[in-house]
Design a protein around this motif. Structure first.
Motif, short mmCIF file in Angstrom:
data_model
loop_
_atom_site.label_atom_id
_atom_site.label_comp_id
_atom_site.label_asym_id
_atom_site.label_seq_id
_atom_site.Cartn_x
_atom_site.Cartn_y
_atom_site.Cartn_z
N GLN A 123 -8.01 12.39 -4.21
CA GLN A 123 -8.80 11.48 -4.36
C GLN A 123 -9.07 10.95 -4.71
OE1 GLN A 123 -12.41 14.47 -5.31
NE2 GLN A 123 -13.63 12.40 -5.10
N VAL A 124 -8.48 10.44 -6.25
CA VAL A 124 -8.59 8.98 -6.81
C VAL A 124 -7.24 7.77 -5.77
CG1 VAL A 124 -7.40 7.92 -8.88
CG2 VAL A 124 -8.01 10.35 -9.01
N TRP A 125 -6.17 8.38 -5.46
CA TRP A 125 -5.66 7.57 -4.27
C TRP A 125 -6.25 6.86 -3.14
CZ3 TRP A 125 -2.84 7.98 -8.27
CH2 TRP A 125 -2.39 9.35 -8.73
N THR A 126 -7.78 8.21 -2.72
CA THR A 126 -8.40 7.56 -2.28
C THR A 126 -9.20 6.70 -2.60
OG1 THR A 126 -7.89 9.19 -0.72
CG2 THR A 126 -9.60 8.26 0.51
N ASN A 127 -10.00 6.44 -3.25
CA ASN A 127 -10.75 5.55 -3.72
C ASN A 127 -10.48 4.94 -4.11
OD1 ASN A 127 -12.94 7.65 -3.60
ND2 ASN A 127 -12.65 8.45 -5.89
N LEU A 128 -8.65 4.18 -5.03
CA LEU A 128 -8.52 2.91 -4.84
C LEU A 128 -8.05 2.44 -3.91
CD1 LEU A 128 -6.22 4.65 -8.06
CD2 LEU A 128 -8.24 3.05 -8.42
N ILE A 129 -7.47 2.85 -2.86
CA ILE A 129 -6.84 2.64 -1.92
C ILE A 129 -8.10 1.35 -1.30
CG2 ILE A 129 -5.61 2.67 0.11
CD1 ILE A 129 -3.89 4.67 -1.30
N ASP A 130 -9.12 2.12 -0.48
CA ASP A 130 -10.41 2.40 0.32
C ASP A 130 -10.78 0.86 -1.03
OD1 ASP A 130 -12.26 2.46 2.05
OD2 ASP A 130 -13.77 3.06 0.20
N ASN A 131 -10.83 0.66 -2.56
CA ASN A 131 -11.08 0.33 -3.03
C ASN A 131 -10.83 -1.53 -2.16
OD1 ASN A 131 -13.73 1.08 -4.17
ND2 ASN A 131 -12.97 1.65 -6.58
N ALA A 132 -9.43 -1.14 -2.53
CA ALA A 132 -8.87 -2.10 -2.19
C ALA A 132 -8.77 -2.93 -1.54
CB ALA A 132 -6.78 -1.28 -2.91
N ALA A 133 -8.89 -2.63 0.22
CA ALA A 133 -9.11 -2.46 0.98
C ALA A 133 -10.34 -2.84 1.62
CB ALA A 133 -8.85 -0.77 2.41
N ASP A 134 -11.28 -2.89 0.91
CA ASP A 134 -12.57 -3.55 0.75
C ASP A 134 -12.05 -4.69 0.40
OD1 ASP A 134 -13.90 -1.36 2.26
OD2 ASP A 134 -14.66 -0.44 0.00
N VAL A 135 -11.89 -5.28 -0.29
CA VAL A 135 -11.97 -6.43 -1.40
C VAL A 135 -10.42 -7.46 0.05
CG1 VAL A 135 -12.28 -5.68 -3.68
CG2 VAL A 135 -9.95 -5.90 -3.20
N MET A 136 -10.26 -6.82 0.33
CA MET A 136 -9.29 -7.55 1.49
C MET A 136 -9.60 -8.25 2.59
SD MET A 136 -4.97 -6.05 0.20
CE MET A 136 -5.30 -4.44 0.57
N LYS A 137 -10.59 -7.34 2.65
CA LYS A 137 -11.17 -7.64 3.76
C LYS A 137 -10.29 -6.79 4.94
CE LYS A 137 -14.68 -8.75 2.01
NZ LYS A 137 -15.90 -7.74 1.82
N ASN A 138 -10.02 -8.07 6.11
CA ASN A 138 -8.97 -7.48 6.80
C ASN A 138 -7.48 -8.03 7.38
OD1 ASN A 138 -10.95 -7.05 8.57
ND2 ASN A 138 -11.70 -8.26 9.39
N GLY A 139 -7.46 -8.17 5.83
CA GLY A 139 -6.07 -9.24 5.72
C GLY A 139 -5.84 -8.74 4.39
N GLY A 140 -4.06 -8.64 4.14
CA GLY A 140 -3.76 -8.89 2.82
C GLY A 140 -2.04 -7.93 2.67
N LYS A 141 -1.96 -7.58 1.57
CA LYS A 141 -0.72 -7.09 0.65
C LYS A 141 -1.49 -6.16 -0.09
CE LYS A 141 2.54 -10.77 2.01
NZ LYS A 141 3.30 -11.27 0.66
N LEU A 142 -1.46 -4.05 0.03
CA LEU A 142 -1.49 -3.02 -0.26
C LEU A 142 0.02 -2.59 -1.03
CD1 LEU A 142 -3.41 -0.92 -1.41
CD2 LEU A 142 -2.74 0.16 0.49
N GLY A 143 0.61 -2.37 -2.11
CA GLY A 143 1.57 -2.06 -2.55
C GLY A 143 1.41 -1.31 -3.98
N VAL A 144 2.00 0.59 -2.87
CA VAL A 144 2.12 1.68 -3.50
C VAL A 144 3.19 2.05 -4.39
CG1 VAL A 144 1.59 3.53 -3.76
CG2 VAL A 144 -0.08 2.60 -1.91
N ARG A 145 3.03 2.32 -5.72
CA ARG A 145 3.98 2.54 -6.28
C ARG A 145 4.31 3.75 -7.68
NH1 ARG A 145 7.44 1.21 -11.26
NH2 ARG A 145 5.05 0.05 -12.30
N ALA A 146 5.56 4.49 -7.63
CA ALA A 146 5.66 6.03 -7.94
C ALA A 146 7.04 5.91 -8.98
CB ALA A 146 5.42 6.52 -7.74
#
Length: 479
Positions: free
Chosen positions: A377-400
């Motif tokens: 649920q944490v990952w979902t909230n953060l990824i969802d917010n990132a997708a919203d602010v980038m609208k229809n394009g951008g770069k999402l990075g996921v690192r561990a």
């Protein structure tokens, strides 16, 4: 209180016949916080209040008006709801109780429009007299503060549940879309497969190839099949041109269904040499035999499409099971990399809008003891917010990566960033930068609470073009 009436009590409806002191005493003692107060304390309180009555349907308070009154409901029922288009719950309050602005509340404006649903009778107490109340009756003040704490807890739980349901609805809609694509493809393939079988049976019945030529024909078909490559036409005109060329070749050999067979053979990518090789053996049955061979090749392609479609459905079903940690204990060993990948699979519908996703997982990541579904649920909230602010394009990075006694998860985006002046507020409940109806302001608050529960850390660093949420999950369970 004529000096205060217009300012504080102007929206309240005065009773046509004010109640006598004995009636008010009896009614107040039915309200839990007043039940055991002395008559003198009740008189003191009554002298500083304003009596009101409302009939069903009448408006008691409008949304957005300054919160200045505490209401003691002695009879009736009121209902509050937002009329500003926000997705907020409807709240029903029954007498006897206390509601409205309470001592020490940070409420500045009423968030709901309040109407009576039953004949309602009560007393209103001004916020300007809270200081007197605290000094005169510490016991009553303490009880009212307890009510405030309970109200905040209940309201937060309702809002959190609503936020979870809203997130689940969005997730379900996305999954339905993702499942619909492969399932629709599988259904189309099954329908086409039935057509192929019917065409195949008809071709077999129409062929006059004898047993002595079957072996030679099968040998040439296998040789052609082994050398075939998928058709790659530079454009639709090239495809149509090839179909017309094959159709002319078929018509020259008096094939009756040349117009139907041409597209099949063009899609199968059969060349002129292949056609001549088959025709030399099939003879007068060249039409049925080419139809049979092209149909078999088409059935091979359909089988591959069915395999891809059903594999996609299986992947989504497996991802859903892993995402929810179905049939597993609440606290268990969690593979962070797998957890992130599962969430990205579930969120694919949100990320395929020209958003590039990069994954960077350290090979030596240890498993952590945590609540798997809550981490997702944490990952979902953060990824969802990132997708919203980038609208229809951008770069999402996921690192561990490992960070001492923690596994560090970093989720970044190249959106516009979070203004520095509000970065310290983003984890507060109900704080949101989204427009009305677009967010409740609880996603990051819930994420913060989940990470805090397992003794982890969640922080943010943001400048325009680079926002990074860092989540540190303890490797060993918290004690």
């Amino acid at each position: 209180m004529p000096d205060e009436t217009a300012d504080l009590y102007g929206t309240l409806k005065l009773p046509s016949h004010p109640s006598d002191r004995a009636t008010l005493h009896t009614a107040l003692r039915k309200v839990a916080v007043f039940a055991d107060l002395s008559d003198a304390d009740l008189d003191w309180f009554i002298d500083r209040t304003h009596e009101f009555r409302f009939e069903p349907g009448e408006t008691m308070m409008l949304e957005g008006t300054p919160a200045k009154l505490m209401f003691v409901l002695m009879e009736g029922e009121i209902r509050g709801r937002s009329e500003q288009g926000r997705d907020t719950p409807v709240i029903t309050i029954e007498a006897p109780t206390v509601t409205g602005l309470l001592p020490f509340s940070r409420l500045t404006h009423y968030k709901l429009t309040i109407r009576a649903t039953l004949p309602t009778w009560g007393l209103a107490y001004s916020h300007t007299k809270f200081g007197e109340l605290l000094q005169h009756s510490p016991l009553l003040s303490q009880r009212l503060v307890g009510m405030l704490t309970d109200r905040v807890r209940t309201y937060t739980e309702v809002e959190q549940q609503g936020q979870k349901l809203a997130a689940l609805g969005k997730l379900s809609a996305g999954l339905a879309h993702e499942l619909n694509n492969p399932s629709a493809a599988a259904r189309r393939s099954a329908s086409t497969l039935r057509e192929c079988l019917a065409r195949l049976r008809e071709a077999v019945r129409a062929s006059d190839v004898g047993p002595e030529d079957c072996a030679a024909l099968a040998e040439r078909e296998e040789a052609i099949r082994a050398s075939l490559k998928p058709a790659q036409y530079k454009d639709e005109f090239a495809r149509v041109e090839r179909e017309e060329a094959i159709q002319s070749w078929l018509e020259a050999r008096e094939v009756k269904v040349a117009w139907q067979l041409g597209p099949l053979l063009a899609e199968a990518n059969l060349g002129d040499t292949d056609l001549e090789a088959l025709a030399s053996v099939a003879g007068k049955s060249v039409g049925p035999e080419l139809t049979r061979f092209a149909t078999l090749l088409e059935m091979d392609r359909i089988a591959a499409e069915l395999d891809q479609s059903t594999a996609r459905i299986s992947d989504l079903v497996r991802a859903i099971k892993e995402y929810s940690y179905m049939d597993q204990a609440a606290m268990q060993e969690v593979d962070i990399a797998k957890s992130l990948d599962t969430t990205l699979t579930i969120m694919h519908h949100k990320l395929k809008r020209s958003i590039t996703v990069t994954r960077d997982y350290a090979p030596d990541l240890p498993k952590v003891m945590a609540y798997g579904s809550e981490l997702n649920q944490v990952w979902t909230n953060l990824i969802d917010n990132a997708a919203d602010v980038m609208k229809n394009g951008g770069k999402l990075g996921v690192r561990a990566a490992r960070d001492n006694d923690y596994v560090l998860v970093e989720i970044s985006d190249n959106g516009p960033g979070i203004p520095e002046e509000i970065q310290s507020k983003i984890f507060e409940p109900f704080f949101t930068t989204k427009g009305v109806g677009e967010g409740t302001g609880l996603g990051l608050d819930i994420s913060y609470r989940i990470i805090k529960k397992i003794k982890g850390l969640i922080t943010v660093k943001s400048v325009p073009g680079d926002t990074r949420f860092e989540i540190r999950v303890p490797i060993k369970p918290a004690r």
